[in-house]
Motif scaffolding. Structure first.
Motif, PDB file in Angstrom:
ATOM      1  N   ARG A  49     -15.276 -21.305   7.863  1.00  0.00           N
ATOM      2  CA  ARG A  49     -14.098 -21.919   7.864  1.00  0.00           C
ATOM      3  C   ARG A  49     -13.295 -22.169   6.356  1.00  0.00           C
ATOM      4  NH1 ARG A  49     -13.325 -22.477  13.086  1.00  0.00           N
ATOM      5  NH2 ARG A  49     -15.128 -23.425  14.550  1.00  0.00           N
ATOM      6  N   ARG A  50     -13.210 -20.880   5.921  1.00  0.00           N
ATOM      7  CA  ARG A  50     -12.831 -21.019   4.361  1.00  0.00           C
ATOM      8  C   ARG A  50     -11.563 -19.689   4.152  1.00  0.00           C
ATOM      9  NH1 ARG A  50     -14.572 -16.287   2.362  1.00  0.00           N
ATOM     10  NH2 ARG A  50     -16.520 -15.678   3.367  1.00  0.00           N
ATOM     11  N   PRO A  51     -10.954 -19.884   3.435  1.00  0.00           N
ATOM     12  CA  PRO A  51     -10.021 -18.676   3.182  1.00  0.00           C
ATOM     13  C   PRO A  51     -10.683 -17.439   2.749  1.00  0.00           C
ATOM     14  CG  PRO A  51      -9.311 -20.454   1.584  1.00  0.00           C
ATOM     15  CD  PRO A  51     -10.624 -20.807   2.501  1.00  0.00           C
ATOM     16  N   PRO A  52     -10.383 -16.363   3.210  1.00  0.00           N
ATOM     17  CA  PRO A  52     -11.060 -14.959   3.052  1.00  0.00           C
ATOM     18  C   PRO A  52     -10.899 -14.640   1.534  1.00  0.00           C
ATOM     19  CG  PRO A  52      -9.251 -14.483   4.358  1.00  0.00           C
ATOM     20  CD  PRO A  52      -9.170 -15.957   4.350  1.00  0.00           C
ATOM     21  N   ILE A  53     -11.865 -13.768   1.133  1.00  0.00           N
ATOM     22  CA  ILE A  53     -11.711 -13.227  -0.145  1.00  0.00           C
ATOM     23  C   ILE A  53     -11.885 -11.734   0.186  1.00  0.00           C
ATOM     24  CG2 ILE A  53     -12.818 -12.781  -2.458  1.00  0.00           C
ATOM     25  CD1 ILE A  53     -14.517 -15.494  -1.630  1.00  0.00           C
ATOM     26  N   TRP A  54     -10.512 -11.022  -0.009  1.00  0.00           N
ATOM     27  CA  TRP A  54     -10.072  -9.670   0.295  1.00  0.00           C
ATOM     28  C   TRP A  54     -10.708  -8.729  -0.860  1.00  0.00           C
ATOM     29  CZ3 TRP A  54     -10.007 -10.208   5.136  1.00  0.00           C
ATOM     30  CH2 TRP A  54      -8.834 -11.169   5.819  1.00  0.00           C
ATOM     31  N   SER A  55     -11.012  -7.591  -0.547  1.00  0.00           N
ATOM     32  CA  SER A  55     -11.478  -6.713  -1.501  1.00  0.00           C
ATOM     33  C   SER A  55     -10.527  -5.329  -1.413  1.00  0.00           C
ATOM     34  CB  SER A  55     -12.773  -6.166  -1.360  1.00  0.00           C
ATOM     35  OG  SER A  55     -13.050  -5.469  -2.437  1.00  0.00           O
ATOM     36  N   PRO A  56      -9.733  -4.947  -2.509  1.00  0.00           N
ATOM     37  CA  PRO A  56      -9.232  -5.541  -3.440  1.00  0.00           C
ATOM     38  C   PRO A  56      -8.406  -6.924  -3.062  1.00  0.00           C
ATOM     39  CG  PRO A  56      -7.727  -3.496  -2.678  1.00  0.00           C
ATOM     40  CD  PRO A  56      -9.148  -3.562  -1.745  1.00  0.00           C
ATOM     41  N   SER A  57      -8.173  -7.822  -3.933  1.00  0.00           N
ATOM     42  CA  SER A  57      -7.440  -8.793  -3.604  1.00  0.00           C
ATOM     43  C   SER A  57      -5.907  -8.705  -3.320  1.00  0.00           C
ATOM     44  CB  SER A  57      -7.490  -9.702  -4.923  1.00  0.00           C
ATOM     45  OG  SER A  57      -7.163  -9.464  -5.965  1.00  0.00           O
ATOM     46  N   SER A  58      -5.335  -7.377  -3.970  1.00  0.00           N
ATOM     47  CA  SER A  58      -3.881  -7.502  -3.556  1.00  0.00           C
ATOM     48  C   SER A  58      -3.752  -5.931  -3.151  1.00  0.00           C
ATOM     49  CB  SER A  58      -3.218  -7.770  -4.962  1.00  0.00           C
ATOM     50  OG  SER A  58      -3.252  -6.765  -5.918  1.00  0.00           O
ATOM     51  N   LEU A  59      -2.475  -5.722  -2.586  1.00  0.00           N
ATOM     52  CA  LEU A  59      -2.084  -4.218  -2.122  1.00  0.00           C
ATOM     53  C   LEU A  59      -1.780  -3.591  -3.501  1.00  0.00           C
ATOM     54  CD1 LEU A  59       0.579  -5.001   0.369  1.00  0.00           C
ATOM     55  CD2 LEU A  59      -1.878  -4.294   0.662  1.00  0.00           C
ATOM     56  N   ALA A  60      -1.637  -4.110  -4.547  1.00  0.00           N
ATOM     57  CA  ALA A  60      -1.556  -3.136  -5.772  1.00  0.00           C
ATOM     58  C   ALA A  60      -2.901  -2.558  -6.259  1.00  0.00           C
ATOM     59  CB  ALA A  60      -1.181  -4.003  -7.034  1.00  0.00           C
ATOM     60  N   GLY A  61      -4.075  -3.309  -5.798  1.00  0.00           N
ATOM     61  CA  GLY A  61      -5.595  -2.759  -6.023  1.00  0.00           C
ATOM     62  C   GLY A  61      -6.047  -1.554  -5.125  1.00  0.00           C
ATOM     63  N   LEU A  62      -5.084  -1.061  -4.057  1.00  0.00           N
ATOM     64  CA  LEU A  62      -5.651  -0.224  -3.140  1.00  0.00           C
ATOM     65  C   LEU A  62      -4.482   0.974  -3.307  1.00  0.00           C
ATOM     66  CD1 LEU A  62      -7.349   0.546  -0.630  1.00  0.00           C
ATOM     67  CD2 LEU A  62      -5.655  -0.316   0.643  1.00  0.00           C
ATOM     68  N   SER A  63      -4.943   2.065  -3.792  1.00  0.00           N
ATOM     69  CA  SER A  63      -4.604   3.314  -3.612  1.00  0.00           C
ATOM     70  C   SER A  63      -4.070   3.859  -2.424  1.00  0.00           C
ATOM     71  CB  SER A  63      -4.797   4.420  -4.846  1.00  0.00           C
ATOM     72  OG  SER A  63      -5.890   4.762  -4.305  1.00  0.00           O
ATOM     73  N   GLU A  64      -3.163   4.829  -2.153  1.00  0.00           N
ATOM     74  CA  GLU A  64      -3.145   5.595  -1.185  1.00  0.00           C
ATOM     75  C   GLU A  64      -4.035   6.445  -1.208  1.00  0.00           C
ATOM     76  OE1 GLU A  64      -0.420   6.854   1.936  1.00  0.00           O
ATOM     77  OE2 GLU A  64      -0.182   5.253   0.710  1.00  0.00           O
ATOM     78  N   ASP A  65      -4.564   7.049  -1.904  1.00  0.00           N
ATOM     79  CA  ASP A  65      -5.831   7.909  -1.826  1.00  0.00           C
ATOM     80  C   ASP A  65      -6.946   7.332  -1.294  1.00  0.00           C
ATOM     81  OD1 ASP A  65      -4.108  10.042  -3.205  1.00  0.00           O
ATOM     82  OD2 ASP A  65      -4.782   9.811  -5.039  1.00  0.00           O
ATOM     83  N   ILE A  66      -7.477   6.307  -1.528  1.00  0.00           N
ATOM     84  CA  ILE A  66      -8.424   5.265  -1.502  1.00  0.00           C
ATOM     85  C   ILE A  66      -8.366   5.167   0.182  1.00  0.00           C
ATOM     86  CG2 ILE A  66      -9.817   3.149  -1.384  1.00  0.00           C
ATOM     87  CD1 ILE A  66      -9.245   3.119  -4.377  1.00  0.00           C
ATOM     88  N   MET A  67      -7.009   4.704   0.691  1.00  0.00           N
ATOM     89  CA  MET A  67      -6.871   4.338   2.009  1.00  0.00           C
ATOM     90  C   MET A  67      -7.082   5.667   2.850  1.00  0.00           C
ATOM     91  SD  MET A  67      -3.482   3.447   4.300  1.00  0.00           S
ATOM     92  CE  MET A  67      -2.952   5.005   3.738  1.00  0.00           C
ATOM     93  N   ARG A  68      -6.722   6.868   2.391  1.00  0.00           N
ATOM     94  CA  ARG A  68      -6.516   8.197   3.168  1.00  0.00           C
ATOM     95  C   ARG A  68      -7.998   8.465   3.177  1.00  0.00           C
ATOM     96  NH1 ARG A  68      -1.866  10.264   4.353  1.00  0.00           N
ATOM     97  NH2 ARG A  68       0.060   9.812   3.448  1.00  0.00           N
ATOM     98  N   GLU A  69      -8.980   8.030   2.184  1.00  0.00           N
ATOM     99  CA  GLU A  69     -10.299   8.569   2.122  1.00  0.00           C
ATOM    100  C   GLU A  69     -10.869   7.851   3.287  1.00  0.00           C
ATOM    101  OE1 GLU A  69     -13.874   8.319  -0.920  1.00  0.00           O
ATOM    102  OE2 GLU A  69     -11.911   8.909  -1.753  1.00  0.00           O
ATOM    103  N   ARG A  70     -10.726   6.459   3.083  1.00  0.00           N
ATOM    104  CA  ARG A  70     -11.595   5.665   4.029  1.00  0.00           C
ATOM    105  C   ARG A  70     -11.099   5.699   5.324  1.00  0.00           C
ATOM    106  NH1 ARG A  70     -11.716  -0.320   1.056  1.00  0.00           N
ATOM    107  NH2 ARG A  70     -12.983   0.360  -0.955  1.00  0.00           N
ATOM    108  N   PHE A  71     -10.026   5.807   5.906  1.00  0.00           N
ATOM    109  CA  PHE A  71      -9.465   5.760   7.091  1.00  0.00           C
ATOM    110  C   PHE A  71      -8.903   6.987   7.803  1.00  0.00           C
ATOM    111  CE2 PHE A  71      -9.162   1.676   5.347  1.00  0.00           C
ATOM    112  CZ  PHE A  71      -9.776   0.771   6.239  1.00  0.00           C
ATOM    113  N   TYR A  72      -8.609   8.004   6.984  1.00  0.00           N
ATOM    114  CA  TYR A  72      -7.911   9.300   7.503  1.00  0.00           C
ATOM    115  C   TYR A  72      -8.720  10.537   7.258  1.00  0.00           C
ATOM    116  CZ  TYR A  72      -4.496   5.920   8.956  1.00  0.00           C
ATOM    117  OH  TYR A  72      -3.930   4.948   9.231  1.00  0.00           O
TER     118      TYR A  72
END
Length: 109
Positions: A49-72
């Protein structure tokens, strides 16, 4: 991360039929359920029951390449088999679209 993946999915759906979208969503759901952010979000909200701590903490920290590698880059272990091969690409409720099935199908029936 989920926001970038969602935007990617919306763009994918714009150019693909409903059957392709269902298969893609099923594949992606399996990957998102094992992603660290899913565990963090569920634990933070339901257990701690606390605020989540996302990784990375902002969209700026996630590149298109990392997203494509992890999910596509690879397919998930389970694949969806649809009972019908009809792949609708246009929908009757959209303005300017045909109202009958003959104007809305792509592929084999």
């Amino acid at each position: 991360m989920v926001l970038q993946v969602t935007l990617h999915q919306l763009r994918f759906g714009r150019d693909h039929g409903i059957a392709d979208c269902f298969r893609n969503e099923f594949d992606l759901t399996q990957k998102l359920l094992i992603a660290p952010d899913f565990t963090e979000g569920a634990t933070a909200l339901l257990v701690d029951r606390r605020p989540p701590i996302w990784s990375p903490s902002s969209l700026a920290g996630l590149s298109e390449d990392i997203m494509r590698e992890r999910f596509y880059a690879t397919k998930a272990p389970l694949q969806m088999t649809l009972l019908n091969t009809v792949n609708f690409i246009a929908y009757p409720n959209q303005r300017g679209q045909a109202s009958g099935a003959e104007g809305n199908l792509r592929g084999n029936m």
